[in-house]
Design a protein around this motif. Sequence first.
Motif, short mmCIF file in Angstrom:
data_model
loop_
_atom_site.label_atom_id
_atom_site.label_comp_id
_atom_site.label_asym_id
_atom_site.label_seq_id
_atom_site.Cartn_x
_atom_site.Cartn_y
_atom_site.Cartn_z
N VAL A 3 50.58 48.31 40.71
CA VAL A 3 49.81 46.86 41.39
C VAL A 3 48.91 48.08 41.95
N GLU A 4 48.48 48.82 42.46
CA GLU A 4 47.91 49.43 43.54
C GLU A 4 47.09 49.91 42.50
N ARG A 5 47.23 50.84 41.30
CA ARG A 5 46.29 50.61 40.11
C ARG A 5 45.65 49.97 39.41
N LEU A 6 46.53 48.71 39.29
CA LEU A 6 45.53 47.44 38.74
C LEU A 6 44.55 46.72 39.40
N HIS A 7 44.95 47.19 40.48
CA HIS A 7 43.52 46.80 41.93
C HIS A 7 42.61 47.88 41.89
N ARG A 8 43.00 48.80 41.66
CA ARG A 8 41.31 50.45 41.26
C ARG A 8 40.95 49.88 40.35
N ALA A 9 41.59 49.41 39.10
CA ALA A 9 41.42 49.47 37.48
C ALA A 9 39.43 48.32 38.18
N ALA A 10 40.26 47.14 38.72
CA ALA A 10 39.69 45.75 38.63
C ALA A 10 37.99 46.35 39.36
N SER A 12 36.69 49.45 39.29
CA SER A 12 35.73 50.07 38.74
C SER A 12 35.69 49.87 37.53
N ASN A 13 36.36 48.38 37.05
CA ASN A 13 35.61 47.54 35.60
C ASN A 13 36.46 49.20 34.87
N GLU A 14 37.45 49.03 34.83
CA GLU A 14 38.23 49.19 33.60
C GLU A 14 38.75 48.21 32.79
N ALA A 15 38.45 48.12 32.08
CA ALA A 15 39.39 47.10 31.20
C ALA A 15 40.44 47.56 30.66
N ASP A 16 39.91 48.46 30.09
CA ASP A 16 41.42 49.29 29.03
C ASP A 16 42.66 49.50 30.07
N THR A 17 42.29 49.92 30.95
CA THR A 17 43.68 50.30 31.70
C THR A 17 43.89 48.08 32.39
N ILE A 18 43.18 48.21 32.84
CA ILE A 18 44.30 46.66 32.64
C ILE A 18 44.32 46.16 32.04
N ILE A 19 44.28 45.67 30.99
CA ILE A 19 44.76 45.75 29.64
C ILE A 19 46.44 46.35 29.44
N ALA A 20 46.39 47.79 29.46
CA ALA A 20 47.52 48.62 29.17
C ALA A 20 48.31 47.88 30.45
N LEU A 21 48.23 48.39 31.55
CA LEU A 21 48.65 47.57 32.99
C LEU A 21 49.65 46.65 32.89
N VAL A 22 48.92 45.22 32.07
CA VAL A 22 49.50 44.18 32.78
C VAL A 22 50.29 44.08 31.11
N LYS A 23 49.84 44.82 30.30
CA LYS A 23 51.32 44.36 28.57
C LYS A 23 52.14 45.31 28.50
N THR A 24 51.60 46.60 28.82
CA THR A 24 52.56 47.58 28.47
C THR A 24 53.67 48.06 29.42
N SER A 25 53.06 48.17 30.72
CA SER A 25 53.61 48.08 32.58
C SER A 25 54.19 46.96 32.19
N ASP A 30 48.47 38.59 38.28
CA ASP A 30 48.59 37.99 39.88
C ASP A 30 48.96 38.49 40.95
N ALA A 31 49.94 39.94 40.50
CA ALA A 31 49.99 40.39 41.84
C ALA A 31 49.38 40.85 42.97
N ARG A 32 49.97 40.44 44.06
CA ARG A 32 49.00 41.12 45.07
C ARG A 32 49.38 41.94 46.03
N ARG A 33 48.14 43.12 46.56
CA ARG A 33 48.02 44.05 47.15
C ARG A 33 47.29 43.76 48.30
N HIS A 34 47.47 44.18 49.54
CA HIS A 34 47.17 43.13 50.97
C HIS A 34 47.16 41.69 50.92
N GLY A 35 47.47 41.45 50.09
CA GLY A 35 47.98 39.96 50.00
C GLY A 35 46.17 39.39 49.14
#
Length: 91
Positions: A3-10, A12-25, A30-35
Amino acid sequence: MGVERLHRAAASNEADTIIALVKTSKVAVDARRHGITALHVAAHSGCAEAVAVLVGLGAAVLNCVEMHATRSSRAVPAGCARYCLLRTVST
């Protein structure tokens, strides 16, 4: 960690990382970090590609909008909720 990595990717506009985290990992889009969701982070950071990817992966735009409805005006930088809605309409 995912979740922390997803937020960092968001942020930093890292679309490929977002896709990999959601689809592969299997990190929930919609996971929340600090709400706060990754969609909110991306919109707050002005990362249009990340917003579009998150919405395309099923991120709930209303979560971002509702977040603003329940927080003080200081939590609404540059119309973040409107930005999320506009990106949804234009994608």
